[in-house]
Design an enzyme around this catalytic site. Sequence first.
Site, PDB file in Angstrom:
ATOM      1  N   SER A  14     -18.146  55.240  31.952  1.00 14.25           N
ATOM      2  CA  SER A  14     -19.222  55.388  30.971  1.00 14.25           C
ATOM      3  C   SER A  14     -19.422  56.822  30.497  1.00 14.25           C
ATOM      4  O   SER A  14     -20.080  57.048  29.474  1.00 14.25           O
ATOM      5  CB  SER A  14     -20.537  54.845  31.557  1.00 14.25           C
ATOM      6  OG  SER A  14     -20.910  55.580  32.711  1.00 14.25           O
ATOM      7  N   SER A  15     -18.854  57.796  31.211  1.00 10.79           N
ATOM      8  CA  SER A  15     -19.046  59.193  30.826  1.00 10.79           C
ATOM      9  C   SER A  15     -17.957  60.056  31.466  1.00 10.79           C
ATOM     10  O   SER A  15     -17.170  59.576  32.290  1.00 10.79           O
ATOM     11  CB  SER A  15     -20.427  59.695  31.254  1.00 10.79           C
ATOM     12  OG  SER A  15     -20.557  59.659  32.670  1.00 10.79           O
ATOM     13  N   SER A 132      -8.441  62.770  42.352  1.00 10.89           N
ATOM     14  CA  SER A 132      -8.757  63.633  43.484  1.00 10.89           C
ATOM     15  C   SER A 132      -9.521  64.842  42.956  1.00 10.89           C
ATOM     16  O   SER A 132     -10.410  64.703  42.114  1.00 10.89           O
ATOM     17  CB  SER A 132      -7.474  64.031  44.215  1.00 10.89           C
ATOM     18  OG  SER A 132      -7.748  64.887  45.296  1.00 10.89           O
ATOM     19  N   TYR A 146     -18.001  66.381  50.386  1.00  5.96           N
ATOM     20  CA  TYR A 146     -17.235  66.011  49.186  1.00  5.96           C
ATOM     21  C   TYR A 146     -15.765  66.384  49.348  1.00  5.96           C
ATOM     22  O   TYR A 146     -14.871  65.583  49.043  1.00  5.96           O
ATOM     23  CB  TYR A 146     -17.823  66.703  47.957  1.00  5.96           C
ATOM     24  CG  TYR A 146     -17.082  66.379  46.682  1.00  5.96           C
ATOM     25  CD1 TYR A 146     -17.241  65.153  46.052  1.00  5.96           C
ATOM     26  CD2 TYR A 146     -16.216  67.306  46.101  1.00  5.96           C
ATOM     27  CE1 TYR A 146     -16.565  64.856  44.875  1.00  5.96           C
ATOM     28  CE2 TYR A 146     -15.542  67.017  44.928  1.00  5.96           C
ATOM     29  CZ  TYR A 146     -15.720  65.796  44.316  1.00  5.96           C
ATOM     30  OH  TYR A 146     -15.033  65.504  43.156  1.00  5.96           O
ATOM     31  N   LYS A 150     -12.340  63.922  49.344  1.00  8.96           N
ATOM     32  CA  LYS A 150     -11.167  64.066  48.477  1.00  8.96           C
ATOM     33  C   LYS A 150      -9.899  64.344  49.290  1.00  8.96           C
ATOM     34  O   LYS A 150      -8.815  63.906  48.917  1.00  8.96           O
ATOM     35  CB  LYS A 150     -11.412  65.167  47.450  1.00  8.96           C
ATOM     36  CG  LYS A 150     -12.460  64.800  46.409  1.00  8.96           C
ATOM     37  CD  LYS A 150     -12.105  63.522  45.664  1.00  8.96           C
ATOM     38  CE  LYS A 150     -13.096  63.186  44.577  1.00  8.96           C
ATOM     39  NZ  LYS A 150     -12.741  61.959  43.830  1.00  8.96           N
TER      40      LYS A 150
END
Length: 271
Positions: A14-15, A132, A146, A150
């Site tokens: 969506s973005s 990634s 975070y 990843k």
Amino acid sequence: MTTTRPVALVTGASSGIGEAASLALAAAGFEVVGTSRDTANVTPRPGVTFVDLDVASDTSVASAVQQVIDRFGRIDVLVNNAGIGSAGAAEETSVAQAQSVFDINVFGVIRMTNAVLPHMRARGGGRVINISSIVGFVPQPYMAVYAASKHAVEGYSESVDHEVREHGVRVLLVEPAWTSTAFEANSVQTDRPLQVYARQRHIFEEYMAGAVRDGDDPAVVARQIVAAATDSKPKLRYAAGARTGRVHTMRRIVPSRMFDQQLRKLNRLPA
């Protein structure tokens, strides 16, 4: 309904990167299905069909994948783009909060991959493209959870790629650096802040705001996603943007001590 055109399924479309990738894949000749947790609030995009999907839900994942197969008869490319950011010192992040990040960034990738692999194997081909990050192969202070998510995606992707290659399926990585999106605004903030980290956390927040503001356009990442989807001899990793390529090279050739010092200087950490 079936189609002779290749079909790409893009999560988190969506973005940002997902939106740019969806439009670029449509321009490259794909039937594109984009996903969002609430498609009722998504502005229609030319060439993109939207379906509801929550990658943290087994039921939602199974339903969305089946909808695409029922409508188009095939899934040739899955782009695992849906994700969530996380900021704050590691000690400031509860295990429950870390689990919620992993449930989207890691287990969401696993759910989606498991859902499409039987179909791709039966067709004798397909590509899973996992988004990634530059922090999937280097550390990033005050983004430990975070970065860990990843790093997990990197290890998972490379391992699964070896498992499914004989079935005509590839699992590939696209590695953006900082990208000009709403990433910072959508990141999860630490749920148990500690005063001992407050000053350095504030410095990091300033650094990150500037990095995102001056980051690559999402179209830069989208071009690498299209390359991963269409190259006749795909690479395992696609560096999205010059910065990722430079850091890959530095990590390989610069002595560890020097790399460590440069990382601390960049993040304005004490020597």
